[in-house]
Write an enzyme that holds these catalytic residues in place. Structure first.
Site, short mmCIF file in Angstrom:
data_model
loop_
_atom_site.label_atom_id
_atom_site.label_comp_id
_atom_site.label_asym_id
_atom_site.label_seq_id
_atom_site.Cartn_x
_atom_site.Cartn_y
_atom_site.Cartn_z
CG ASP A 352 -23.96 -39.42 12.72
OD1 ASP A 352 -24.22 -40.08 11.74
OD2 ASP A 352 -23.26 -38.23 12.67
NE ARG A 354 -24.70 -37.72 9.99
CZ ARG A 354 -24.52 -36.32 10.26
NH1 ARG A 354 -25.06 -35.34 9.43
NH2 ARG A 354 -24.16 -36.01 11.38
#
Length: 467
Positions: A352, A354
């Site tokens: 990930d 983000r």
């Protein structure tokens, strides 16, 4: 040919500053490229900006337009990745590069702020809190000829979702003619926000130095922004990434009041699910469930907020996401919950990107200090929000019946690894992780819609539709 416009002298700029506090703009010629890649280049004189100052006239405007190349105080360009299309429009002769937008009728249709977080870089460093007030705060600058672009636009709209119409038909939602119409349309206030980064604080949030952050971005964009390296005097960066949209149900003025109920979801874009209804994930069900809860809260006199980030595929991009889908479906044993995260790492090298360190900024922009109902299973989002001082009272789970069959892989894997999906998914263990399987697509099997063409030496399969 008109003679070149001479830039104002330092004396002229000083006299102007003494009279109204606004410097004289230097207008760059569109047919002349002025390299400003080094701070000691002759004529380079960026407009000072004091990020975090509560007074916009003291803080100063963000200048990042081609019209004032020597006086820019920001690296990058407006409109994120869409700036490339602006270049195409100029190259095609469809847009005058010297065009300055008419902002006369563009001011916000409802009020936001100011709020205390606007003056705290630890709360807002990924957007310009004065980005929607260009005509209000910097009208004198505009009148003097400065090209200053808003980075936030604030408006209102009606939205029409089939899930809301279904909720009305089934009685889960009841139209009131104010928040929700009998047709199932809901009335929203909304704001589009472009990213504006204050690099020193961005670096702090990621636990690195500003120099290392600049070098990493420069390297991973293949040297797209040399000023990140050569202009340490410029602290503002407009990155070429997607922005976000804030949707508000109810009265935005109530948001800072901790005694008035506030429901919130921070949602990261998933085009396949959000727009086209792909059932491999829980994205659209979570989004529409949150909208329904926001409407209910607003109808009770509270306020509902959905913040929609353009972070497709966990910010890895849609191409990477689809490559991961193929890996999941083709791996030995098929699509299974126990290999859900491993498949992403296999393709992308990371689960990930983000991170969520920048995510809470629009909440502080809106004046949020307390969220009564937080609709998310992500502990990363939860922790990022509460670590900035915002209180969260309740975490609202997604009803189990809203999770599509093929999304059971995703939610089982996430819950097992610590995501908070509420009581409906408590007790998931290793047995569930190994036994939960996704749909088989038989990617590598020949389709019934193909035929063989050619002789035995050149035989190949082609689609019937190509005949």
């Amino acid at each position: 040919m008109a003679p070149p416009i001479q830039p104002p002298t330092k004396k002229q700029r000083t006299e102007s500053n003494e009279s109204d506090g606004v410097p004289v703009p230097e207008i760059s010629q569109s047919d002349y490229v002025n390299l400003t890649s080094h701070s000691d280049t002759f004529g380079v004189d960026p407009v000072p900006i004091s990020w975090g100052h509560p007074d916009p006239s003291v803080r100063g405007p963000v200048i990042c337009t081609v019209r004032h190349s020597a006086q820019r105080n920001a690296i990058g360009a407006h409109s994120g990745s869409y700036c490339i299309y602006t270049g195409l429009a100029v190259a095609a002769g469809k847009l005058n590069p010297d065009y300055v937008p008419n902002l006369k009728l563009t001011s916000p249709v409802f009020n936001i702020g100011p709020h205390p977080g606007w003056a705290d870089p630890k709360k807002i460093a990924a957007m310009d809190p004065f980005g929607h007030l260009t005509t209000n705060c910097y009208g004198t600058w505009l009148d003097k000829g400065w090209d200053i672009r808003p980075t936030i636009a604030v408006t209102k709209a009606h939205i029409d979702l089939p899930e809301c119409r279904e909720a009305v038909q089934k009685g889960r939602l009841k139209p009131d003619g104010k928040i929700l119409m009998p047709t199932g349309q809901s009335i929203v206030a909304k704001a589009a926000i472009e990213p504006v980064w204050y690099l020193p604080e961005i670096a702090r949030r990621f636990g690195t130095t500003e120099s290392n952050l600049r070098q990493a971005i420069f390297r991973m964009t293949n040297g797209m922004y040399p000023e990140l390296i050569t202009r340490p005097d410029i602290k503002i960066f407009l990155p070429p990434i997607g922005g976000l949209t804030v949707y508000i149900w109810g009265d935005p003025e109530t948001i800072p009041d901790e005694d008035i109920e506030l429901t919130c979801r921070v949602h990261d874009e998933c085009n396949g699910s959000d727009v086209f209804g792909s059932d491999i994930c829980t994205c659209r069900p979570y989004l529409t469930h949150a909208i329904e809860e926001c409407i209910k809260t607003a109808q009770k006199g509270g306020c509902g907020i959905v913040i929609y980030y353009r972070k497709e595929g966990r910010s890895l991009g849609e191409v990477t996401k689809y490559l991961v889908y193929n890996t999941r479906k083709r791996q030995e044993g098929g699509d299974s919950a126990d290999q859900y995260f491993a498949c992403t790492e296999q393709v992308a090298g990371v689960q990930d990107t983000r991170f969520q360190a920048l995510m809470p900024d629009p909440l502080h922009f809106l004046g949020v200090t307390k969220i009564h109902n937080f609709i998310s299973m992500s502990d990363m989002k939860y922790n990022a929000i509460v670590n900035t001082g915002i209180k969260i009272v309740n975490r609202i789970e997604i009803p189990k019946e809203l999770v599509p069959d093929d999304a059971q892989v995703e939610i089982t894997a996430k819950v097992f690894h610590g995501y908070n999906a509420g009581k409906a998914y408590q007790g998931i263990g290793e047995k569930d992780l190994k036994s939960t399987k996704g749909r088989e697509y038989n990617y590598d099997q020949p389709s019934n819609d193909t035929i063989d063409v050619g002789d035995d030496k050149t035989k190949k399969s082609v689609s019937k539709d190509s005949k």
